[in-house]
Scaffold this active site. Structure first.
Site, short mmCIF file in Angstrom:
data_model
loop_
_atom_site.label_atom_id
_atom_site.label_comp_id
_atom_site.label_asym_id
_atom_site.label_seq_id
_atom_site.Cartn_x
_atom_site.Cartn_y
_atom_site.Cartn_z
N LYS A 195 0.86 -1.19 0.00
CA LYS A 195 0.00 0.00 0.00
C LYS A 195 0.90 1.23 0.00
O LYS A 195 1.68 1.45 0.93
CB LYS A 195 -0.91 0.00 1.21
CG LYS A 195 -1.85 1.20 1.29
CD LYS A 195 -2.75 1.11 2.51
CE LYS A 195 -3.67 2.30 2.62
NZ LYS A 195 -4.56 2.22 3.81
N LYS A 245 -2.18 -1.51 -3.75
CA LYS A 245 -3.03 -0.32 -3.70
C LYS A 245 -2.15 0.93 -3.78
O LYS A 245 -1.19 1.02 -3.02
CB LYS A 245 -3.83 -0.31 -2.39
CG LYS A 245 -4.76 0.89 -2.23
CD LYS A 245 -5.47 0.86 -0.89
CE LYS A 245 -6.39 2.06 -0.73
NZ LYS A 245 -7.06 2.12 0.58
#
Length: 331
Positions: free
Chosen positions: A202, A255
């Protein structure tokens, strides 16, 4: 390797019409690939549009049930829940309360739509008064998230979600050792069958702006670059994913997705592991804005974008376009 050459070899032969294009298509997008994110707030009778995410809403628990029923009818197999509590504190205690907004939402959704696969985002930024992703320790005016203290709170959070009926937990805080701690917490509480979808890579991305508006989760000071990843790094992402797999992750996630498809491909090629991609709020809102201005064909751009994520290696896509895509694919 191509063995023939023009004019005997004509690659356009297999593009002649839609039937042959379908027959030789290398990558396919399916409703089965989709997870739909939902934002839940306290109150009753609330369906409030998020200004920075046209077509997305904050729902009260009673209203989210109606929405989940529609999602099920479209054939979307799973949802992921983000809670916005009425009261926040330094620990984010609503996140691990059996009477917290997510816990009550899970129970209500499961009672009304038991077939829906319910995933919970596991973090603290929506629940803490300071907006950071864990317990803060401060030295004078300098504060940072206490990694190991946060791990203990994560255990409490995931067990409360499992107890409420969650089918899967998805930790997103990028704490070192979080998958090991969460797996231990679930197993010790008897929830050995609950899988973990880790936000393994992320990034500290500028694409999250509309989400922070939607979830009221912007940090009250500083930023999250001390725990989310530097957008410049890909080898570090592979190390993060390797650690999470070793610690017990069942699915790993990259992400954001759109600007990180090289990372998705590298993760899939390296580990051959179930891989998710989060088509994040900024990606959604940019397409919506361009479509609203008549600059692009929204349907074609969305389908092409999600197909490219599949082509890069994603098995699962978390996307705010899931409902639209489900409708388009059924046409």
């Amino acid at each position: 390797m191509i063995t023939g050459k023009f004019p005997q070899l004509r690659l356009r032969r297999l593009r002649k019409n839609e039937n042959i294009r379908r027959m030789v298509r290398e990558t396919n997008l399916s409703v089965d690939d989709l997870i739909y994110p939902l934002f839940i707030v306290e109150g009753e009778g609330i369906k409030e549009e998020i200004k920075s995410m046209p077509g997305q809403f904050r729902y009260s628990i009673d209203k989210v049930v109606d929405e989940v029923k529609k999602i099920k009818e479209l054939g979307i197999p799973a949802i992921i829940l983000f809670g916005i509590p009425e009261h926040k504190d330094e620990l984010g205690s609503d996140s691990f309360s059996d009477n917290g907004i997510i816990q009550r939402s899970i129970r209500t959704i499961k009672e009304a739509v038991p077939e829906m696969y319910v995933i919970t985002d596991v973090c603290f930024c929506e629940y803490t008064s300071h907006g950071h992703c864990g317990y803060l320790k401060c030295n004078g005016n300098i504060c940072d998230v206490d990694n190991d203290k946060t791990l203990e709170l994560l255990k409490k959070q995931v067990v409360s979600h499992a107890r409420a009926g969650a089918d899967m937990v998805a930790p997103s805080g990028m704490m070192d050792g979080m998958i090991k701690a969460i797996r231990e917490g679930l197993d010790e509480a008897g929830y050995t069958d609950i899988p973990i979808m880790s936000y393994a890579a992320k990034y500290a991305s500028a694409y999250y702006g509309p989400f922070r508006d939607a979830a009221e989760s912007a940090p009250s000071f500083g930023d999250r670059r001390s725990y989310q990843m530097d957008p410049a790094n890909i080898n570090e992402a592979l190390r993060e994913v390797a650690l999470d797999i070793e610690e017990g992750a069942d699915i790993v996630m990259v992400k954001p997705a759109l600007s990180y498809m090289d990372v998705i491909k590298a993760v899939k090629d390296t580990f051959k592991y179930p891989t998710a991609a989060y088509n994040v709020s900024g990606e959604y809102s940019m397409i919506k804005a361009a479509a609203a201005n008549g600059w692009i064909d929204e349907k074609r751009v969305v389908l092409e974008t999600l197909l490219s994520m599949k082509r890069s290696g994603a098995d699962i896509i978390l996307t705010y376009f899931a409902k639209d895509v489900a409708k388009w694919l059924s046409e």
